[in-house]
Scaffold this motif. Structure first.
Motif, PDB file in Angstrom:
ATOM      1  N   ARG A   1       0.853  -1.183   0.000  1.00  9.83           N
ATOM      2  CA  ARG A   1       0.000   0.000   0.000  1.00  9.83           C
ATOM      3  C   ARG A   1       0.892   1.237   0.000  1.00  9.83           C
ATOM      4  O   ARG A   1       1.855   1.338   0.780  1.00  9.83           O
ATOM      5  CB  ARG A   1      -0.908  -0.016   1.226  1.00  9.83           C
ATOM      6  CG  ARG A   1      -2.003   1.005   1.202  1.00  9.83           C
ATOM      7  CD  ARG A   1      -3.039   0.721   2.272  1.00  9.83           C
ATOM      8  NE  ARG A   1      -3.704  -0.561   2.053  1.00  9.83           N
ATOM      9  CZ  ARG A   1      -4.784  -0.965   2.725  1.00  9.83           C
ATOM     10  NH1 ARG A   1      -5.308  -0.179   3.646  1.00  9.83           N
ATOM     11  NH2 ARG A   1      -5.315  -2.142   2.482  1.00  9.83           N
ATOM     12  N   GLU A   2       0.575   2.194  -0.866  1.00  6.29           N
ATOM     13  CA  GLU A   2       1.403   3.389  -0.982  1.00  6.29           C
ATOM     14  C   GLU A   2       0.585   4.656  -0.822  1.00  6.29           C
ATOM     15  O   GLU A   2      -0.600   4.706  -1.161  1.00  6.29           O
ATOM     16  CB  GLU A   2       2.140   3.416  -2.332  1.00  6.29           C
ATOM     17  CG  GLU A   2       1.252   3.573  -3.538  1.00  6.29           C
ATOM     18  CD  GLU A   2       2.040   3.782  -4.833  1.00  6.29           C
ATOM     19  OE1 GLU A   2       3.283   3.800  -4.799  1.00  6.29           O
ATOM     20  OE2 GLU A   2       1.390   3.938  -5.887  1.00  6.29           O
ATOM     21  N   PHE A   3       1.255   5.659  -0.318  1.00  7.90           N
ATOM     22  CA  PHE A   3       0.642   6.971  -0.103  1.00  7.90           C
ATOM     23  C   PHE A   3       0.356   7.653  -1.430  1.00  7.90           C
ATOM     24  O   PHE A   3       1.164   7.593  -2.360  1.00  7.90           O
ATOM     25  CB  PHE A   3       1.591   7.823   0.740  1.00  7.90           C
ATOM     26  CG  PHE A   3       1.188   9.257   0.847  1.00  7.90           C
ATOM     27  CD1 PHE A   3       1.840  10.235   0.113  1.00  7.90           C
ATOM     28  CD2 PHE A   3       0.153   9.641   1.692  1.00  7.90           C
ATOM     29  CE1 PHE A   3       1.481  11.566   0.207  1.00  7.90           C
ATOM     30  CE2 PHE A   3      -0.213  10.972   1.799  1.00  7.90           C
ATOM     31  CZ  PHE A   3       0.451  11.934   1.056  1.00  7.90           C
ATOM     32  N   VAL A   4      -0.800   8.326  -1.501  1.00  8.42           N
ATOM     33  CA  VAL A   4      -1.167   9.086  -2.687  1.00  8.42           C
ATOM     34  C   VAL A   4      -1.264  10.576  -2.363  1.00  8.42           C
ATOM     35  O   VAL A   4      -0.607  11.411  -2.989  1.00  8.42           O
ATOM     36  CB  VAL A   4      -2.506   8.591  -3.268  1.00  8.42           C
ATOM     37  CG1 VAL A   4      -2.932   9.464  -4.448  1.00  8.42           C
ATOM     38  CG2 VAL A   4      -2.400   7.129  -3.684  1.00  8.42           C
ATOM     39  N   ALA A   5      -2.089  10.926  -1.390  1.00  6.08           N
ATOM     40  CA  ALA A   5      -2.306  12.325  -1.052  1.00  6.08           C
ATOM     41  C   ALA A   5      -2.912  12.414   0.337  1.00  6.08           C
ATOM     42  O   ALA A   5      -3.526  11.458   0.814  1.00  6.08           O
ATOM     43  CB  ALA A   5      -3.225  13.002  -2.066  1.00  6.08           C
ATOM     44  N   ALA A   6      -2.745  13.562   0.972  1.00  3.97           N
ATOM     45  CA  ALA A   6      -3.339  13.770   2.292  1.00  3.97           C
ATOM     46  C   ALA A   6      -3.678  15.244   2.462  1.00  3.97           C
ATOM     47  O   ALA A   6      -3.080  16.118   1.820  1.00  3.97           O
ATOM     48  CB  ALA A   6      -2.394  13.307   3.399  1.00  3.97           C
ATOM     49  N   ILE A   7      -4.629  15.489   3.352  1.00  3.39           N
ATOM     50  CA  ILE A   7      -5.083  16.857   3.602  1.00  3.39           C
ATOM     51  C   ILE A   7      -5.296  17.022   5.097  1.00  3.39           C
ATOM     52  O   ILE A   7      -5.753  16.113   5.780  1.00  3.39           O
ATOM     53  CB  ILE A   7      -6.371  17.145   2.796  1.00  3.39           C
ATOM     54  CG1 ILE A   7      -6.755  18.616   2.871  1.00  3.39           C
ATOM     55  CG2 ILE A   7      -7.523  16.239   3.240  1.00  3.39           C
ATOM     56  CD1 ILE A   7      -7.828  19.005   1.846  1.00  3.39           C
ATOM     57  N   SER A   8      -4.957  18.194   5.613  1.00  2.43           N
ATOM     58  CA  SER A   8      -5.133  18.465   7.029  1.00  2.43           C
ATOM     59  C   SER A   8      -6.604  18.641   7.363  1.00  2.43           C
ATOM     60  O   SER A   8      -7.463  18.733   6.479  1.00  2.43           O
ATOM     61  CB  SER A   8      -4.355  19.724   7.417  1.00  2.43           C
ATOM     62  OG  SER A   8      -4.829  20.836   6.676  1.00  2.43           O
ATOM     63  N   TRP A   9      -6.912  18.725   8.647  1.00  2.00           N
ATOM     64  CA  TRP A   9      -8.307  18.742   9.074  1.00  2.00           C
ATOM     65  C   TRP A   9      -9.083  19.921   8.517  1.00  2.00           C
ATOM     66  O   TRP A   9     -10.274  19.813   8.239  1.00  2.00           O
ATOM     67  CB  TRP A   9      -8.383  18.744  10.607  1.00  2.00           C
ATOM     68  CG  TRP A   9      -7.875  20.020  11.222  1.00  2.00           C
ATOM     69  CD1 TRP A   9      -6.588  20.333  11.540  1.00  2.00           C
ATOM     70  CD2 TRP A   9      -8.654  21.167  11.544  1.00  2.00           C
ATOM     71  NE1 TRP A   9      -6.524  21.607  12.062  1.00  2.00           N
ATOM     72  CE2 TRP A   9      -7.775  22.131  12.076  1.00  2.00           C
ATOM     73  CE3 TRP A   9     -10.019  21.475  11.456  1.00  2.00           C
ATOM     74  CZ2 TRP A   9      -8.223  23.389  12.511  1.00  2.00           C
ATOM     75  CZ3 TRP A   9     -10.461  22.715  11.884  1.00  2.00           C
ATOM     76  CH2 TRP A   9      -9.553  23.660  12.401  1.00  2.00           C
ATOM     77  N   ASN A  10      -8.405  21.045   8.312  1.00  2.00           N
ATOM     78  CA  ASN A  10      -9.121  22.226   7.833  1.00  2.00           C
ATOM     79  C   ASN A  10      -8.835  22.520   6.361  1.00  2.00           C
ATOM     80  O   ASN A  10      -9.252  23.555   5.842  1.00  2.00           O
ATOM     81  CB  ASN A  10      -8.747  23.437   8.678  1.00  2.00           C
ATOM     82  CG  ASN A  10      -7.272  23.784   8.560  1.00  2.00           C
ATOM     83  OD1 ASN A  10      -6.499  23.060   7.937  1.00  2.00           O
ATOM     84  ND2 ASN A  10      -6.879  24.897   9.153  1.00  2.00           N
ATOM     85  N   GLY A  11      -8.109  21.621   5.700  1.00  2.00           N
ATOM     86  CA  GLY A  11      -7.797  21.826   4.288  1.00  2.00           C
ATOM     87  C   GLY A  11      -6.654  22.789   4.046  1.00  2.00           C
ATOM     88  O   GLY A  11      -6.319  23.063   2.892  1.00  2.00           O
ATOM     89  N   GLY A  12      -6.038  23.282   5.100  1.00  2.00           N
ATOM     90  CA  GLY A  12      -4.988  24.275   4.937  1.00  2.00           C
ATOM     91  C   GLY A  12      -3.678  23.723   4.429  1.00  2.00           C
ATOM     92  O   GLY A  12      -2.859  24.453   3.869  1.00  2.00           O
ATOM     93  N   SER A  13      -3.469  22.432   4.607  1.00  2.88           N
ATOM     94  CA  SER A  13      -2.233  21.790   4.149  1.00  2.88           C
ATOM     95  C   SER A  13      -2.568  20.543   3.343  1.00  2.88           C
ATOM     96  O   SER A  13      -3.476  19.792   3.710  1.00  2.88           O
ATOM     97  CB  SER A  13      -1.354  21.398   5.338  1.00  2.88           C
ATOM     98  OG  SER A  13      -0.929  22.533   6.058  1.00  2.88           O
ATOM     99  N   THR A  14      -1.829  20.346   2.275  1.00  2.00           N
ATOM    100  CA  THR A  14      -1.969  19.136   1.476  1.00  2.00           C
ATOM    101  C   THR A  14      -0.582  18.598   1.149  1.00  2.00           C
ATOM    102  O   THR A  14       0.415  19.336   1.184  1.00  2.00           O
ATOM    103  CB  THR A  14      -2.728  19.383   0.162  1.00  2.00           C
ATOM    104  OG1 THR A  14      -2.048  20.398  -0.590  1.00  2.00           O
ATOM    105  CG2 THR A  14      -4.159  19.829   0.421  1.00  2.00           C
ATOM    106  N   HIS A  15      -0.531  17.324   0.827  1.00  2.00           N
ATOM    107  CA  HIS A  15       0.733  16.697   0.459  1.00  2.00           C
ATOM    108  C   HIS A  15       0.438  15.594  -0.546  1.00  2.00           C
ATOM    109  O   HIS A  15      -0.565  14.907  -0.417  1.00  2.00           O
ATOM    110  CB  HIS A  15       1.423  16.116   1.696  1.00  2.00           C
ATOM    111  CG  HIS A  15       2.795  15.602   1.422  1.00  2.00           C
ATOM    112  ND1 HIS A  15       3.840  16.429   1.037  1.00  2.00           N
ATOM    113  CD2 HIS A  15       3.300  14.347   1.462  1.00  2.00           C
ATOM    114  CE1 HIS A  15       4.926  15.697   0.872  1.00  2.00           C
ATOM    115  NE2 HIS A  15       4.632  14.435   1.126  1.00  2.00           N
ATOM    116  N   TYR A  16       1.308  15.479  -1.555  1.00  6.68           N
ATOM    117  CA  TYR A  16       1.088  14.516  -2.627  1.00  6.68           C
ATOM    118  C   TYR A  16       2.326  13.658  -2.853  1.00  6.68           C
ATOM    119  O   TYR A  16       3.455  14.118  -2.682  1.00  6.68           O
ATOM    120  CB  TYR A  16       0.763  15.240  -3.938  1.00  6.68           C
ATOM    121  CG  TYR A  16      -0.505  16.044  -3.896  1.00  6.68           C
ATOM    122  CD1 TYR A  16      -0.490  17.387  -3.540  1.00  6.68           C
ATOM    123  CD2 TYR A  16      -1.728  15.466  -4.229  1.00  6.68           C
ATOM    124  CE1 TYR A  16      -1.657  18.130  -3.492  1.00  6.68           C
ATOM    125  CE2 TYR A  16      -2.896  16.202  -4.197  1.00  6.68           C
ATOM    126  CZ  TYR A  16      -2.857  17.534  -3.827  1.00  6.68           C
ATOM    127  OH  TYR A  16      -4.015  18.256  -3.796  1.00  6.68           O
TER     128      TYR A  16
END
Length: 121
Positions: free
Chosen positions: A44-59
């Motif tokens: 299983r590999e990471f694709v994307a993530a978002i913080s609780w308020n949408g202020g930070s994302t990572h891909y």
């Protein structure tokens, strides 16, 4: 919290899909949410993530510029817009929720059941 991933399907290379991750049982608005994928025979590999308020994302580098993660806390839902899909994007896609934006699966406590994405060449 229970997570339900949906929106997968079969699409031709270059096409688009939008995945949804809907939460029930508890609000998703206080949790970071990530998307992961797993192809047959692979980890299983990471694709994307978002913080609780949408202020930070990572891909992940492999999807940067093609995928966009977003959230609507009013609807208790997180989305993954996938554009310019490639055959190598074929996998089961899972959403997960946890306290912090992270890229490792074991740092997420809650998982959805997965939705299949198949990209044909």
């Amino acid at each position: 919290v229970q997570l339900q991933a949906s929106g997968g399907g079969l699409v031709q290379a270059g096409g688009s899909l939008r995945l949804s991750c809907a939460a029930s049982g508890r609000t998703l608005s206080s949790s970071a949410t990530g998307w992961f994928r797993q192809a047959p025979g692979k980890e299983r590999e990471f694709v994307a993530a978002i913080s609780w308020n949408g202020g930070s994302t990572h891909y992940a580098e492999s999807v940067k510029g093609r995928f966009t993660i977003s959230r609507d806390n009013g609807k208790n839902t997180v989305y993954l817009q996938m554009n310019s899909l490639k055959p190598e994007d074929t996998a089961v896609y899972y959403c997960a929720a946890g306290p912090l934006l992270r890229t490792f699966p074991n740092e997420y406590a809650y998982w959805g059941q997965g939705t299949q994405v198949t990209v044909s060449s």
